[in-house]
Motif scaffolding. Structure first.
Motif, PDB file in Angstrom:
ATOM      1  N   LEU A 202      -3.665   4.050   2.885  1.00  0.00           N
ATOM      2  CA  LEU A 202      -4.125   3.709   1.536  1.00  0.00           C
ATOM      3  C   LEU A 202      -2.993   3.396   0.562  1.00  0.00           C
ATOM      4  O   LEU A 202      -3.159   2.530  -0.314  1.00  0.00           O
ATOM      5  CB  LEU A 202      -4.982   4.853   0.980  1.00  0.00           C
ATOM      6  CG  LEU A 202      -6.275   5.149   1.745  1.00  0.00           C
ATOM      7  CD1 LEU A 202      -7.019   6.299   1.103  1.00  0.00           C
ATOM      8  CD2 LEU A 202      -7.165   3.905   1.804  1.00  0.00           C
ATOM      9  N   LEU A 203      -1.866   4.063   0.664  1.00  0.00           N
ATOM     10  CA  LEU A 203      -0.813   3.867  -0.335  1.00  0.00           C
ATOM     11  C   LEU A 203      -0.236   2.451  -0.348  1.00  0.00           C
ATOM     12  O   LEU A 203       0.129   1.950  -1.420  1.00  0.00           O
ATOM     13  CB  LEU A 203       0.307   4.900  -0.132  1.00  0.00           C
ATOM     14  CG  LEU A 203      -0.061   6.341  -0.482  1.00  0.00           C
ATOM     15  CD1 LEU A 203       1.130   7.275  -0.278  1.00  0.00           C
ATOM     16  CD2 LEU A 203      -0.564   6.453  -1.925  1.00  0.00           C
ATOM     17  N   PRO A 204      -0.124   1.738   0.788  1.00  0.00           N
ATOM     18  CA  PRO A 204       0.390   0.361   0.712  1.00  0.00           C
ATOM     19  C   PRO A 204      -0.606  -0.657   0.156  1.00  0.00           C
ATOM     20  O   PRO A 204      -0.214  -1.792  -0.120  1.00  0.00           O
ATOM     21  CB  PRO A 204       0.729   0.030   2.178  1.00  0.00           C
ATOM     22  CG  PRO A 204       0.805   1.339   2.878  1.00  0.00           C
ATOM     23  CD  PRO A 204      -0.176   2.209   2.184  1.00  0.00           C
ATOM     24  N   VAL A 205      -1.875  -0.272  -0.006  1.00  0.00           N
ATOM     25  CA  VAL A 205      -2.904  -1.240  -0.412  1.00  0.00           C
ATOM     26  C   VAL A 205      -2.585  -1.911  -1.747  1.00  0.00           C
ATOM     27  O   VAL A 205      -2.674  -3.143  -1.860  1.00  0.00           O
ATOM     28  CB  VAL A 205      -4.291  -0.569  -0.437  1.00  0.00           C
ATOM     29  CG1 VAL A 205      -5.337  -1.507  -1.048  1.00  0.00           C
ATOM     30  CG2 VAL A 205      -4.703  -0.172   0.974  1.00  0.00           C
ATOM     31  N   PRO A 206      -2.220  -1.163  -2.804  1.00  0.00           N
ATOM     32  CA  PRO A 206      -1.933  -1.852  -4.079  1.00  0.00           C
ATOM     33  C   PRO A 206      -0.820  -2.886  -3.975  1.00  0.00           C
ATOM     34  O   PRO A 206      -0.915  -3.952  -4.601  1.00  0.00           O
ATOM     35  CB  PRO A 206      -1.537  -0.697  -5.014  1.00  0.00           C
ATOM     36  CG  PRO A 206      -2.181   0.513  -4.423  1.00  0.00           C
ATOM     37  CD  PRO A 206      -2.136   0.299  -2.948  1.00  0.00           C
ATOM     38  N   LEU A 207       0.214  -2.620  -3.201  1.00  0.00           N
ATOM     39  CA  LEU A 207       1.299  -3.594  -3.054  1.00  0.00           C
ATOM     40  C   LEU A 207       0.804  -4.863  -2.362  1.00  0.00           C
ATOM     41  O   LEU A 207       1.196  -5.975  -2.727  1.00  0.00           O
ATOM     42  CB  LEU A 207       2.449  -2.983  -2.265  1.00  0.00           C
ATOM     43  CG  LEU A 207       3.197  -1.833  -2.942  1.00  0.00           C
ATOM     44  CD1 LEU A 207       4.257  -1.264  -2.010  1.00  0.00           C
ATOM     45  CD2 LEU A 207       3.824  -2.296  -4.244  1.00  0.00           C
ATOM     46  N   PHE A 208      -0.067  -4.705  -1.382  1.00  0.00           N
ATOM     47  CA  PHE A 208      -0.620  -5.874  -0.693  1.00  0.00           C
ATOM     48  C   PHE A 208      -1.511  -6.684  -1.633  1.00  0.00           C
ATOM     49  O   PHE A 208      -1.496  -7.920  -1.608  1.00  0.00           O
ATOM     50  CB  PHE A 208      -1.411  -5.413   0.526  1.00  0.00           C
ATOM     51  CG  PHE A 208      -1.864  -6.535   1.424  1.00  0.00           C
ATOM     52  CD1 PHE A 208      -0.948  -7.246   2.177  1.00  0.00           C
ATOM     53  CD2 PHE A 208      -3.198  -6.880   1.519  1.00  0.00           C
ATOM     54  CE1 PHE A 208      -1.355  -8.283   3.018  1.00  0.00           C
ATOM     55  CE2 PHE A 208      -3.617  -7.903   2.345  1.00  0.00           C
ATOM     56  CZ  PHE A 208      -2.691  -8.604   3.102  1.00  0.00           C
ATOM     57  N   VAL A 209      -2.267  -5.993  -2.465  1.00  0.00           N
ATOM     58  CA  VAL A 209      -3.154  -6.683  -3.405  1.00  0.00           C
ATOM     59  C   VAL A 209      -2.344  -7.439  -4.452  1.00  0.00           C
ATOM     60  O   VAL A 209      -2.658  -8.590  -4.793  1.00  0.00           O
ATOM     61  CB  VAL A 209      -4.108  -5.671  -4.074  1.00  0.00           C
ATOM     62  CG1 VAL A 209      -4.894  -6.334  -5.215  1.00  0.00           C
ATOM     63  CG2 VAL A 209      -5.074  -5.091  -3.046  1.00  0.00           C
TER      64      VAL A 209
END
Length: 334
Positions: A202-209
Protein backbone atom coordinates in the motif's frame (compact mmCIF):
# COMPACT_ATOMS: atom_id res chain seq x y z
CA UNK A 1 24.81 -8.62 8.39
CA UNK A 2 21.94 -9.61 10.69
CA UNK A 3 19.34 -12.03 9.41
CA UNK A 4 15.62 -11.22 9.56
CA UNK A 5 14.31 -12.32 12.93
CA UNK A 6 10.77 -13.19 11.83
CA UNK A 7 11.44 -16.20 9.60
CA UNK A 8 14.04 -17.98 7.49
CA UNK A 9 11.57 -17.99 4.58
CA UNK A 10 11.39 -14.72 2.70
CA UNK A 11 8.37 -13.43 0.81
CA UNK A 12 8.98 -11.21 -2.21
CA UNK A 13 8.96 -7.93 -0.27
CA UNK A 14 11.67 -9.26 2.09
CA UNK A 15 14.08 -10.54 -0.56
CA UNK A 16 16.62 -7.81 0.15
CA UNK A 17 17.78 -10.08 3.00
CA UNK A 18 18.90 -12.60 0.37
CA UNK A 19 21.36 -10.11 -1.13
CA UNK A 20 25.01 -9.72 -0.19
CA UNK A 21 24.48 -6.35 1.52
CA UNK A 22 21.11 -5.63 3.16
CA UNK A 23 21.76 -3.09 5.90
CA UNK A 24 19.04 -0.64 6.88
CA UNK A 25 20.72 2.04 4.76
CA UNK A 26 20.81 0.08 1.49
CA UNK A 27 17.31 1.05 0.21
CA UNK A 28 18.21 4.73 0.60
CA UNK A 29 21.53 4.22 -1.16
CA UNK A 30 19.90 2.33 -4.04
CA UNK A 31 17.30 5.07 -4.48
CA UNK A 32 19.85 7.87 -4.43
CA UNK A 33 22.31 6.18 -6.75
CA UNK A 34 19.53 5.04 -9.09
CA UNK A 35 18.24 8.61 -9.36
CA UNK A 36 21.72 9.90 -10.23
CA UNK A 37 22.19 7.22 -12.89
CA UNK A 38 18.74 7.94 -14.33
CA UNK A 39 19.48 11.67 -14.61
CA UNK A 40 22.75 10.86 -16.37
CA UNK A 41 20.86 8.65 -18.84
CA UNK A 42 18.37 11.46 -19.51
CA UNK A 43 21.20 13.93 -20.10
CA UNK A 44 22.81 11.55 -22.58
CA UNK A 45 19.46 11.17 -24.33
CA UNK A 46 19.08 14.96 -24.47
CA UNK A 47 22.59 15.40 -25.85
CA UNK A 48 21.83 12.85 -28.57
CA UNK A 49 18.70 14.79 -29.47
CA UNK A 50 20.58 18.08 -29.62
CA UNK A 51 23.30 16.53 -31.80
CA UNK A 52 20.65 15.18 -34.19
CA UNK A 53 18.86 18.53 -34.32
CA UNK A 54 22.08 20.40 -35.11
CA UNK A 55 22.97 18.05 -37.93
CA UNK A 56 19.52 17.71 -39.52
CA UNK A 57 16.90 20.48 -39.93
CA UNK A 58 14.08 17.92 -40.19
CA UNK A 59 15.14 16.35 -36.89
CA UNK A 60 15.25 19.81 -35.34
CA UNK A 61 11.66 20.55 -36.38
CA UNK A 62 10.46 17.14 -35.15
CA UNK A 63 12.21 17.60 -31.80
CA UNK A 64 10.78 21.11 -31.47
CA UNK A 65 7.28 19.71 -32.05
CA UNK A 66 7.80 17.10 -29.33
CA UNK A 67 9.01 19.71 -26.84
CA UNK A 68 6.06 21.96 -27.72
CA UNK A 69 3.68 19.20 -26.56
CA UNK A 70 5.20 19.34 -23.08
CA UNK A 71 6.35 15.73 -23.21
CA UNK A 72 2.85 14.25 -23.61
CA UNK A 73 2.61 11.06 -25.66
CA UNK A 74 1.29 11.65 -29.16
CA UNK A 75 0.39 8.53 -31.14
CA UNK A 76 0.55 10.57 -34.35
CA UNK A 77 4.29 11.16 -33.81
CA UNK A 78 6.71 8.21 -33.70
CA UNK A 79 9.37 10.49 -32.20
CA UNK A 80 7.02 11.56 -29.40
CA UNK A 81 6.28 7.92 -28.62
CA UNK A 82 9.98 7.02 -28.67
CA UNK A 83 10.97 9.88 -26.38
CA UNK A 84 8.10 9.42 -23.95
CA UNK A 85 8.32 5.65 -23.66
CA UNK A 86 12.11 5.57 -23.84
CA UNK A 87 12.56 8.06 -21.00
CA UNK A 88 10.49 5.81 -18.73
CA UNK A 89 12.22 2.66 -19.94
CA UNK A 90 15.57 4.09 -18.81
CA UNK A 91 14.45 3.62 -15.20
CA UNK A 92 15.00 -0.13 -15.59
CA UNK A 93 18.79 -0.14 -16.22
CA UNK A 94 19.23 2.73 -13.74
CA UNK A 95 17.60 0.76 -10.93
CA UNK A 96 19.26 -2.57 -11.73
CA UNK A 97 22.71 -0.98 -11.93
CA UNK A 98 22.21 0.87 -8.63
CA UNK A 99 20.97 -2.30 -6.93
CA UNK A 100 23.95 -4.28 -8.21
CA UNK A 101 26.40 -1.68 -6.91
CA UNK A 102 24.79 -1.26 -3.49
CA UNK A 103 23.30 -4.68 -2.70
CA UNK A 104 25.97 -6.66 -4.45
CA UNK A 105 25.55 -10.00 -6.17
CA UNK A 106 22.35 -12.03 -6.60
CA UNK A 107 20.63 -9.27 -8.55
CA UNK A 108 18.00 -11.77 -9.66
CA UNK A 109 16.30 -11.49 -6.27
CA UNK A 110 15.07 -8.08 -7.40
CA UNK A 111 12.84 -10.08 -9.78
CA UNK A 112 11.56 -13.14 -7.93
CA UNK A 113 12.17 -15.67 -5.17
CA UNK A 114 13.93 -17.96 -7.65
CA UNK A 115 16.76 -15.46 -7.96
CA UNK A 116 15.73 -14.81 -11.57
CA UNK A 117 12.66 -14.16 -13.67
CA UNK A 118 10.55 -17.30 -14.13
CA UNK A 119 10.02 -17.13 -17.87
CA UNK A 120 7.62 -20.07 -18.08
CA UNK A 121 5.45 -18.49 -15.41
CA UNK A 122 5.72 -15.18 -17.27
CA UNK A 123 4.35 -16.83 -20.43
CA UNK A 124 1.45 -18.32 -18.46
CA UNK A 125 0.62 -14.93 -16.98
CA UNK A 126 0.95 -13.28 -20.39
CA UNK A 127 -1.57 -15.72 -21.84
CA UNK A 128 -3.95 -15.06 -18.97
CA UNK A 129 -3.58 -11.29 -19.43
CA UNK A 130 -4.23 -11.43 -23.19
CA UNK A 131 -7.26 -13.69 -22.77
CA UNK A 132 -8.64 -11.46 -20.02
CA UNK A 133 -8.09 -8.29 -22.06
CA UNK A 134 -9.87 -9.75 -25.10
CA UNK A 135 -12.88 -10.92 -23.07
CA UNK A 136 -13.19 -7.68 -21.09
CA UNK A 137 -12.83 -5.54 -24.21
CA UNK A 138 -15.60 -7.48 -25.98
CA UNK A 139 -17.88 -7.27 -22.96
CA UNK A 140 -17.37 -3.55 -22.36
CA UNK A 141 -17.87 -2.86 -26.08
CA UNK A 142 -21.54 -3.64 -25.43
CA UNK A 143 -21.80 -0.80 -22.90
CA UNK A 144 -23.03 2.62 -24.02
CA UNK A 145 -20.26 4.81 -25.41
CA UNK A 146 -19.27 7.64 -23.12
CA UNK A 147 -19.03 11.25 -24.25
CA UNK A 148 -15.36 12.16 -24.49
CA UNK A 149 -12.96 14.10 -26.62
CA UNK A 150 -12.35 12.69 -30.07
CA UNK A 151 -9.23 10.50 -30.27
CA UNK A 152 -6.23 11.79 -32.15
CA UNK A 153 -6.04 10.76 -35.80
CA UNK A 154 -3.74 7.85 -36.36
CA UNK A 155 -0.54 8.39 -38.33
CA UNK A 156 -0.72 7.47 -41.98
CA UNK A 157 1.62 5.59 -44.28
CA UNK A 158 5.11 4.86 -43.04
CA UNK A 159 4.54 6.85 -39.84
CA UNK A 160 1.84 4.35 -38.80
CA UNK A 161 4.19 1.39 -39.15
CA UNK A 162 7.03 3.20 -37.39
CA UNK A 163 4.70 4.13 -34.52
CA UNK A 164 3.51 0.52 -34.31
CA UNK A 165 7.13 -0.70 -34.20
CA UNK A 166 7.99 1.81 -31.46
CA UNK A 167 4.98 0.69 -29.40
CA UNK A 168 5.75 -3.01 -29.78
CA UNK A 169 9.43 -2.56 -28.89
CA UNK A 170 9.27 0.05 -26.12
CA UNK A 171 5.97 -0.51 -24.31
CA UNK A 172 7.09 -3.87 -22.82
CA UNK A 173 10.31 -2.27 -21.55
CA UNK A 174 8.45 0.81 -20.25
CA UNK A 175 5.88 -1.30 -18.39
CA UNK A 176 8.60 -3.59 -17.01
CA UNK A 177 10.61 -0.60 -15.80
CA UNK A 178 7.63 0.75 -13.85
CA UNK A 179 7.08 -2.63 -12.21
CA UNK A 180 10.73 -2.98 -11.20
CA UNK A 181 10.73 0.50 -9.65
CA UNK A 182 7.30 0.63 -7.99
CA UNK A 183 6.79 -3.06 -7.16
CA UNK A 184 10.40 -4.24 -7.12
CA UNK A 185 12.46 -1.50 -5.52
CA UNK A 186 9.80 0.20 -3.38
CA UNK A 187 8.22 -3.01 -2.08
CA UNK A 188 11.58 -4.50 -1.14
CA UNK A 189 12.78 -1.21 0.34
CA UNK A 190 9.73 -1.04 2.62
CA UNK A 191 10.03 -4.76 3.33
CA UNK A 192 13.55 -4.17 4.61
CA UNK A 193 12.12 -2.02 7.41
CA UNK A 194 8.54 -3.29 7.86
CA UNK A 195 7.68 -6.98 7.95
CA UNK A 196 3.94 -7.07 7.13
CA UNK A 197 3.22 -7.24 3.37
CA UNK A 198 0.38 -4.70 3.55
CA UNK A 199 2.91 -1.94 4.17
CA UNK A 200 4.91 -2.94 1.10
CA UNK A 201 1.77 -3.20 -1.05
CA UNK A 202 0.00 0.00 0.00
CA UNK A 203 2.72 2.55 0.78
CA UNK A 204 4.06 2.80 -2.82
CA UNK A 205 0.55 3.42 -4.22
CA UNK A 206 0.53 7.24 -3.81
CA UNK A 207 3.87 7.57 -5.62
CA UNK A 208 2.57 5.48 -8.51
CA UNK A 209 -0.60 7.57 -8.70
CA UNK A 210 1.33 10.86 -8.68
CA UNK A 211 3.32 9.69 -11.67
CA UNK A 212 0.15 9.44 -13.79
CA UNK A 213 -1.57 12.72 -14.64
CA UNK A 214 -5.26 11.82 -14.77
CA UNK A 215 -8.47 13.22 -13.36
CA UNK A 216 -9.74 11.80 -10.00
CA UNK A 217 -11.52 8.91 -11.73
CA UNK A 218 -8.39 7.99 -13.67
CA UNK A 219 -6.18 8.27 -10.61
CA UNK A 220 -8.54 5.98 -8.71
CA UNK A 221 -8.11 3.40 -11.47
CA UNK A 222 -4.33 3.83 -11.33
CA UNK A 223 -4.39 3.39 -7.55
CA UNK A 224 -6.39 0.17 -7.83
CA UNK A 225 -3.96 -1.06 -10.47
CA UNK A 226 -1.04 -0.40 -8.10
CA UNK A 227 -2.75 -2.36 -5.32
CA UNK A 228 -3.49 -5.26 -7.67
CA UNK A 229 0.09 -5.31 -9.01
CA UNK A 230 1.54 -5.20 -5.49
CA UNK A 231 -0.72 -8.05 -4.39
CA UNK A 232 0.30 -10.09 -7.44
CA UNK A 233 4.01 -9.59 -6.68
CA UNK A 234 3.55 -10.71 -3.07
CA UNK A 235 1.12 -13.55 -3.85
CA UNK A 236 3.22 -15.08 -6.62
CA UNK A 237 6.66 -14.33 -5.18
CA UNK A 238 7.85 -12.29 -8.15
CA UNK A 239 7.19 -9.54 -10.66
CA UNK A 240 6.14 -11.76 -13.58
CA UNK A 241 2.37 -11.60 -13.10
CA UNK A 242 2.38 -7.83 -12.55
CA UNK A 243 4.67 -7.25 -15.55
CA UNK A 244 2.42 -9.33 -17.83
CA UNK A 245 -0.69 -7.38 -16.78
CA UNK A 246 1.05 -4.03 -17.16
CA UNK A 247 2.41 -4.84 -20.63
CA UNK A 248 -0.91 -6.10 -21.96
CA UNK A 249 -2.81 -3.16 -20.44
CA UNK A 250 -0.45 -0.58 -21.98
CA UNK A 251 -0.22 -2.34 -25.35
CA UNK A 252 -4.01 -2.43 -25.54
CA UNK A 253 -4.22 1.31 -24.80
CA UNK A 254 -1.67 2.29 -27.45
CA UNK A 255 -2.98 -0.10 -30.10
CA UNK A 256 -6.49 1.29 -29.63
CA UNK A 257 -4.96 4.74 -30.02
CA UNK A 258 -3.32 3.77 -33.29
CA UNK A 259 -6.72 2.49 -34.47
CA UNK A 260 -8.29 5.86 -33.55
CA UNK A 261 -10.50 4.20 -30.92
CA UNK A 262 -9.02 6.05 -27.93
CA UNK A 263 -6.40 8.60 -26.91
CA UNK A 264 -3.71 7.16 -24.60
CA UNK A 265 -2.63 10.69 -23.65
CA UNK A 266 -6.12 11.78 -22.52
CA UNK A 267 -6.27 12.85 -18.87
CA UNK A 268 -10.06 12.64 -18.53
CA UNK A 269 -11.17 9.08 -17.80
CA UNK A 270 -14.88 8.23 -18.04
CA UNK A 271 -16.75 5.77 -15.87
CA UNK A 272 -16.93 3.19 -18.66
CA UNK A 273 -13.14 3.24 -18.96
CA UNK A 274 -12.87 3.01 -15.17
CA UNK A 275 -15.20 0.00 -15.11
CA UNK A 276 -13.24 -1.63 -17.91
CA UNK A 277 -9.97 -1.19 -16.05
CA UNK A 278 -11.36 -2.50 -12.76
CA UNK A 279 -12.98 -5.49 -14.48
CA UNK A 280 -9.73 -6.31 -16.27
CA UNK A 281 -7.75 -6.26 -13.02
CA UNK A 282 -10.35 -8.26 -11.07
CA UNK A 283 -10.73 -11.00 -13.68
CA UNK A 284 -6.98 -11.28 -14.19
CA UNK A 285 -6.22 -11.51 -10.45
CA UNK A 286 -8.93 -14.16 -10.09
CA UNK A 287 -7.45 -16.13 -13.00
CA UNK A 288 -3.95 -15.99 -11.47
CA UNK A 289 -5.31 -17.11 -8.11
CA UNK A 290 -7.15 -20.02 -9.77
CA UNK A 291 -3.95 -21.15 -11.50
CA UNK A 292 -2.00 -20.89 -8.24
CA UNK A 293 -4.54 -23.06 -6.44
CA UNK A 294 -4.47 -25.72 -9.12
CA UNK A 295 -0.71 -25.65 -9.76
CA UNK A 296 1.08 -24.07 -6.78
CA UNK A 297 4.46 -22.43 -7.35
CA UNK A 298 7.23 -21.54 -4.93
CA UNK A 299 6.35 -18.19 -3.35
CA UNK A 300 9.11 -17.77 -0.77
CA UNK A 301 12.88 -18.13 -0.60
CA UNK A 302 14.47 -20.25 2.11
CA UNK A 303 17.53 -18.59 3.58
CA UNK A 304 20.48 -20.98 3.89
CA UNK A 305 21.01 -21.86 7.50
CA UNK A 306 24.29 -20.96 9.16
CA UNK A 307 26.58 -24.00 9.42
CA UNK A 308 26.78 -25.61 12.85
CA UNK A 309 30.05 -25.12 14.76
CA UNK A 310 32.41 -28.08 14.45
CA UNK A 311 32.08 -30.58 17.26
CA UNK A 312 35.09 -31.28 19.47
CA UNK A 313 35.85 -35.00 19.51
CA UNK A 314 36.76 -36.37 22.96
CA UNK A 315 39.61 -38.89 23.08
CA UNK A 316 38.45 -42.40 23.88
CA UNK A 317 40.13 -44.08 26.83
CA UNK A 318 42.62 -46.76 25.90
CA UNK A 319 44.07 -49.47 28.03
CA UNK A 320 47.71 -49.11 28.86
CA UNK A 321 50.13 -51.94 29.42
CA UNK A 322 51.50 -51.74 33.01
CA UNK A 323 55.17 -51.71 33.61
CA UNK A 324 56.73 -54.74 35.27
CA UNK A 325 55.96 -54.74 39.00
CA UNK A 326 52.97 -52.31 38.72
CA UNK A 327 49.42 -53.44 39.53
CA UNK A 328 47.05 -53.94 36.59
CA UNK A 329 44.49 -51.08 36.45
CA UNK A 330 40.80 -52.01 36.91
CA UNK A 331 38.93 -50.29 34.02
CA UNK A 332 35.54 -51.36 35.36
CA UNK A 333 35.70 -48.88 38.24
CA UNK A 334 34.49 -45.28 37.67
Amino acid sequence: MPRPIDSDRLAFHRLVFARRRHGWWTPLAVGGLGLVIYVVFLLLLALAGVAAALSNPDAARALEAVLADGGSLDVTSPLSLAVGLGSVALMLPAYLLASLVVNGRRLGFASAVYGRLRWRWMLVCGGLAVATAVVVTLVTALLPAEASAAPLPAPAGAALWISLLVVVLLVPVQATAEEYVFRGYLMQAIGRWLRHPLFAILLPVPLFVIGHLYDPVGQAAVGLFAVAAGWLAWRTGGLEAAIALHIVNNLLAFLLGLLELSDPAATDVGWVSFATSVLLMAVYCAAVELVLRRRPIVRTYALPRAPLPPTVSMPTPTATVPLPGEPTPDLTRP
